[in-house]
Design a protein around this motif. Structure first.
Motif, PDB file in Angstrom:
ATOM      1  N   ILE A  41       0.882  -1.152  -0.104  1.00 16.91           N
ATOM      2  CA  ILE A  41       0.032   0.054  -0.061  1.00 16.91           C
ATOM      3  C   ILE A  41       0.959   1.345  -0.067  1.00 16.91           C
ATOM      4  O   ILE A  41       0.524   2.404  -0.506  1.00 16.91           O
ATOM      5  CB  ILE A  41      -0.789  -0.050   1.210  1.00 16.91           C
ATOM      6  CG1 ILE A  41      -2.076  -1.072   1.132  1.00 16.91           C
ATOM      7  CG2 ILE A  41      -1.653   1.401   1.399  1.00 16.91           C
ATOM      8  CD1 ILE A  41      -2.979  -1.505   2.210  1.00 16.91           C
ATOM      9  N   GLU A  94       2.061   1.606  -3.615  1.00 16.26           N
ATOM     10  CA  GLU A  94       1.044   1.678  -4.662  1.00 16.26           C
ATOM     11  C   GLU A  94      -0.216   2.767  -4.106  1.00 16.26           C
ATOM     12  O   GLU A  94      -1.445   2.461  -4.749  1.00 16.26           O
ATOM     13  CB  GLU A  94       0.244   0.515  -5.035  1.00 16.26           C
ATOM     14  CG  GLU A  94       1.543  -0.486  -5.480  1.00 16.26           C
ATOM     15  CD  GLU A  94       1.827   0.057  -6.877  1.00 16.26           C
ATOM     16  OE1 GLU A  94       0.954   0.768  -7.661  1.00 16.26           O
ATOM     17  OE2 GLU A  94       3.067  -0.371  -7.410  1.00 16.26           O
ATOM     18  N   TYR A  95       0.062   3.499  -3.242  1.00 13.23           N
ATOM     19  CA  TYR A  95      -1.086   4.259  -2.654  1.00 13.23           C
ATOM     20  C   TYR A  95      -1.602   5.290  -3.755  1.00 13.23           C
ATOM     21  O   TYR A  95      -2.722   5.843  -3.828  1.00 13.23           O
ATOM     22  CB  TYR A  95      -0.513   5.067  -1.498  1.00 13.23           C
ATOM     23  CG  TYR A  95       0.347   6.373  -1.911  1.00 13.23           C
ATOM     24  CD1 TYR A  95       0.397   7.509  -2.385  1.00 13.23           C
ATOM     25  CD2 TYR A  95       1.773   5.968  -1.522  1.00 13.23           C
ATOM     26  CE1 TYR A  95       1.026   8.559  -2.668  1.00 13.23           C
ATOM     27  CE2 TYR A  95       2.789   6.998  -2.156  1.00 13.23           C
ATOM     28  CZ  TYR A  95       2.490   8.003  -2.533  1.00 13.23           C
ATOM     29  OH  TYR A  95       3.557   9.150  -2.897  1.00 13.23           O
ATOM     30  N   ASN A 119      -2.361   4.702  -6.865  1.00 11.39           N
ATOM     31  CA  ASN A 119      -3.164   3.832  -7.651  1.00 11.39           C
ATOM     32  C   ASN A 119      -4.549   3.841  -7.410  1.00 11.39           C
ATOM     33  O   ASN A 119      -4.913   3.827  -6.182  1.00 11.39           O
ATOM     34  CB  ASN A 119      -2.704   2.268  -7.427  1.00 11.39           C
ATOM     35  CG  ASN A 119      -3.526   1.607  -8.494  1.00 11.39           C
ATOM     36  OD1 ASN A 119      -4.634   1.994  -9.308  1.00 11.39           O
ATOM     37  ND2 ASN A 119      -3.175   0.197  -8.772  1.00 11.39           N
ATOM     38  N   MET A 129      -6.693   1.318  -5.632  1.00 14.39           N
ATOM     39  CA  MET A 129      -6.393   0.557  -4.500  1.00 14.39           C
ATOM     40  C   MET A 129      -7.682   0.417  -3.557  1.00 14.39           C
ATOM     41  O   MET A 129      -8.333   1.429  -3.158  1.00 14.39           O
ATOM     42  CB  MET A 129      -5.321   1.411  -3.698  1.00 14.39           C
ATOM     43  CG  MET A 129      -5.070   1.054  -2.507  1.00 14.39           C
ATOM     44  SD  MET A 129      -4.099  -0.684  -2.609  1.00 14.39           S
ATOM     45  CE  MET A 129      -2.625  -0.318  -3.521  1.00 14.39           C
ATOM     46  N   TYR A 152      -8.960  -5.097  -4.398  1.00 15.61           N
ATOM     47  CA  TYR A 152      -7.573  -5.033  -5.117  1.00 15.61           C
ATOM     48  C   TYR A 152      -6.802  -5.909  -4.306  1.00 15.61           C
ATOM     49  O   TYR A 152      -5.957  -6.808  -4.909  1.00 15.61           O
ATOM     50  CB  TYR A 152      -7.277  -3.791  -5.307  1.00 15.61           C
ATOM     51  CG  TYR A 152      -6.096  -3.393  -6.183  1.00 15.61           C
ATOM     52  CD1 TYR A 152      -5.918  -3.703  -7.582  1.00 15.61           C
ATOM     53  CD2 TYR A 152      -4.845  -3.137  -5.684  1.00 15.61           C
ATOM     54  CE1 TYR A 152      -5.026  -3.316  -8.265  1.00 15.61           C
ATOM     55  CE2 TYR A 152      -3.734  -3.028  -6.303  1.00 15.61           C
ATOM     56  CZ  TYR A 152      -3.733  -3.286  -7.797  1.00 15.61           C
ATOM     57  OH  TYR A 152      -2.387  -3.094  -8.675  1.00 15.61           O
TER      58      TYR A 152
END
Length: 760
Positions: free
Chosen positions: A660, A663-664, A666, A669, A673
């Motif tokens: 997380i 990839e925050y 994204n 999210m 996912y």
């Protein structure tokens, strides 16, 4: 009064003489003491009510003083609230500031806004009668109902006085205020505040409060028929008209430190109360004098009425009886003799009943315990002397056991328990007489009533059926009418008294199987004969298999556990045998848990062992024991599974957090996912994430994104839309909404504030 001589010859004449003497003495005593009683009681009540009246008057005065103080505080609080509201609005309200700042009275919008604000102020504070604004720039007056130039306004003199810098800017005294000629004037008090609030060079605001409103606000505090509250301003003028001074007597006077007004209170018709109070002492003295005279008269009448009795006692003392005590009299001797006889008789009868009851209980226990060696002739002698049932040739022992006795004791007091036990014993006796059976019953323990049935010698089935019919009737009656149930163990019928003990032991043995066969029923030897009893040790291997399966967290332990209880029910084990097996199960399960990690051991010692031990000790039926122990074991099993799962997925949650944090940005999210990425259900992901991090997934993601967004807003010149996209939001509106909810300000405001802090 006609006298009667003690030496009268004939008995009938003596009796008639005594009756006449008795009636004459009664009438004489009655009419001698009745006037004293009436006079003393009457004056005592009169003095008492005088005291009560005086005390009530004093309490009324004290209460009236408190009401006056309460009225002052109530009015001061209301006026202060209005004053504070006016000051607040003069400082903060834009409509009022715009009105005083403009120099043109033709601005309709400003005037309407000011009037609306004044109407809102009047609506918020019902005490306010009217409000008007005075603007010095063009001598324009605007009220909540009209507008005009100062020279044409009805309240011009008061305004001119208030414009004087030396004039008080607090509440005025009572004055007459007229806004329209049609309505006429009314008495009001006014509050004047300058505009602006500090300097007051632009104008003033005047708030008028009708004195009738002030009177209404305190009207509920007192009863106008018995008391009054009057208010005068600093100049001594009454704010509202009250009663005439002849009807009023002021008992308290308080001066307000806020307004300078004086608050006077007292009782209506105060002078009448003063006169009545002055007579109080006179009546009190008269009452005391009457009581003293009544006491003197009482002594005189008593001495006069006691003389005939003294003469009779003196003549009786002349006849000395051989048994009379020296220094006593005939009446004392007779009274003492009768008292002694009655006391000895009562003691003897009580002792006899106690001995009889103890003897009956002793014989009963001898019969059921096998210590009796009575012959038929000896038993007949005992039954005759102690009024016991007659043993004709056939006996049977029964034991009635109260179900769930611990709950019974917790639910009822000791008196209620004794009452219900008495009701049980009484209904057994009554129903036995209706069935034509004779019985003898005694409580052999706190929850067991043992019964011996007596009857004619009959065939086994016929005799047993009559007993079963009777106690089935008893069981149903108790179930329907009392707040508990009973289980009855029935022994076999015997022909000799010496065999009653064996029948009683059979009844007790039948009750030991109540935990398997169930409560609220009758249990006979036939029920036990229809079941094959198994050996207890045959279940030990099954217990070991269950505990091992439980320790290995295998679901098949539940099936084995149900099979164990099914075998115990089929084997017709007693309560003691089942308790021993379950204690062995608990012991062996504890050994298995001791070989596991410290976490499992603590779980067993904290939750598992105490609950299982309590259930095994308190359960009354095998099915209840199965259900309650299974609930505890299921909860313990779930905790073991959960602890095992947490150890397996702790590393997974750490990987999720790292994922997380990378990839925050994204927009996709989400829990779904993560579920797809790590191949774990979304609900389980949410549960594990909260347990491991102490924070929900959504809150963790939002906090992470907002921290990055704050850094971007301070360190870069990117637009709000660009910042939103960099932290995972496709919409700037959604981003701004979340940002303001978290930080308390919008992204633009946050950036401006950060810039001011860096520059300043």
């Amino acid at each position: 009064m006609q006298t009667c001589k003690l030496g009268a010859g004939v008995g009938a004449g003596r009796e008639a003489c005594l009756i006449f003497m008795k009636k004459t003495l009664f009438n004489r005593l009655l009419f001698s003491y009745m006037p004293i009683f009436i006079i003393v009681v009457t004056f005592t009540f009169f003095v008492f009510f005088q005291l009560l009246s005086e005390q009530s008057r004093k309490e009324a005065l004290n209460a009236n003083k408190m009401l006056s103080l309460q009225a002052m505080r109530l009015i001061d609080t209301s006026l202060k609230a209005i004053d504070n509201m006016v000051m607040k609005e003069m400082i903060n309200n834009e409509q009022l500031n715009d009105f005083f700042s403009t120099e043109n009275n033709d601005n309709i919008y400003i005037n309407i806004s000011a009037v609306k604000k004044m109407q809102d102020m009047i609506s918020s504070y019902p005490l306010i009668d009217s409000i008007y604004l005075v603007r010095y720039a063009d001598d324009f007056v605007l009220s909540n109902a009209t507008s005009d130039q100062l020279q044409n306004y009805k309240d011009e003199p008061f305004i001119k006085r208030s414009m004087n810098p030396l004039a008080s800017k607090q509440w005025s005294g009572v004055r007459s205020f007229e806004q329209f000629s049609v309505k006429g004037s009314k008495p009001v008090v006014s509050l004047v505040r300058g505009a602006p609030f500090i300097t007051g060079e632009k104008g003033m605001i005047v708030v008028n409060v009708a004195t009738d409103s002030l009177r209404s606000s305190i009207a509920d505090l007192y009863d106008s028929k018995s008391s009054f509250i009057g208010i005068r301003d600093a100049a001594g003028s009454a704010l509202f008209s009250g009663m005439s001074s002849a009807e009023q007597r002021v008992s308290s006077n308080y001066v307000s430190s806020y307004t300078g007004w004086s608050y006077q209170s007292g009782l209506v018709n105060g002078k009448v109360f003063l006169v009545m109070s002055s007579l109080y002492n006179v009546w009190f003295i008269i009452g005391i004098a009457m009581i003293v005279l009544g006491f003197v008269w009482l002594i005189y009448v008593t001495r006069r009425n006691s003389k005939p009795l003294e003469q009779i006692v003196a003549r009786i003392r002349g006849y000395r009886l051989p048994l009379s005590k020296e220094g006593g009299d005939e009446f004392s001797f007779i009274e003492s003799a009768l008292s002694n006889i009655i006391e000895q008789s009562n003691q003897f009868q009580q002792k006899h009943e106690e001995d009889r009851h103890l003897r009956i209980r002793y014989l009963f226990h001898q019969l059921i315990e096998g210590d009796s060696d009575f012959t038929h002739e000896e038993w007949l002698e005992e039954t005759s002397s102690l009024q016991l049932p007659f043993a004709s040739g056939s006996q049977a022992a029964l034991v009635i056991e109260m179900d769930k006795y611990n709950d019974f004791c917790n639910h009822y007091s000791r008196n209620d328990q004794n009452l219900l036990k008495f009701a049980l014993r009484s209904v057994i006796q009554e129903l036995a007489s209706k069935h034509g059976l004779t019985l003898w019953e005694e409580w052999t323990s706190a929850y067991r009533l043992s019964v011996i049935m007596f009857g004619e010698p009959e065939e086994g089935e016929a005799g047993t059926s009559a007993i079963v019919e009777l106690f089935e009737h008893v069981r149903l009656w108790v179930q329907d009418n009392l707040k508990f149930t009973i289980t009855v163990g029935i022994g076999e019928q015997v022909s000799r008294l010496s065999d009653v003990a064996g029948s009683h032991q059979e009844a007790l043995r039948a009750l030991k199987h109540k935990i398997v066969l169930g409560e609220n029923r009758l249990i006979t030897s036939e029920h036990l004969a229809n079941h094959d009893q198994a050996e207890v040790f045959s279940h030990l291997n099954a217990i070991r298999a269950i505990t091992q399966s439980f320790r290995l967290i295998e679901d098949e332990w539940k099936t084995k556990y149900d099979e164990l209880f099914s075998l115990m029910k089929q084997g017709l084990l007693t309560k003691d045998e089942i308790t021993n097996l379950m204690n062995y199960f608990t012991y062996f399960l504890g050994r298995e848990m001791a070989g596991m990690t410290k976490e499992y051991q603590e779980l067993w010692m904290r939750d598992g062992l105490p609950q299982l031990s309590k259930i095994i000790e308190q359960c009354h039926s095998l099915e209840q024991m199965r259900e309650e122990t299974l609930d505890v074991l299921n909860a313990l099993y779930a905790c073991l599974q959960e602890a095992q799962d947490r150890r397996l997925h702790a590393a997974t949650i750490r990987d999720m957090r790292k994922f997380i944090e990378e990839e925050y940005a994204n927009p996709n999210m989400s829990l779904d996912y993560l579920s797809t990425t790590f191949n774990i259900s979304s609900k389980y992901v949410s549960k594990l994430f909260k347990e491991e991090t102490g924070q929900k997934f959504v809150d963790f993601l939002i906090d992470l994104r907002m921290l990055v967004a704050q850094r971007l807003l301070v360190e870069t010149q990117a637009s709000v839309q660009e910042v939103a996209e960099q932290v995972g939001y496709t919409s700037a509106i959604s981003f701004s909404r979340v940002f303001k909810k978290v930080t308390g300000s919008s992204p633009s405001e946050f950036r401006e504030g950060a810039a001011r802090r860096q520059s300043g």
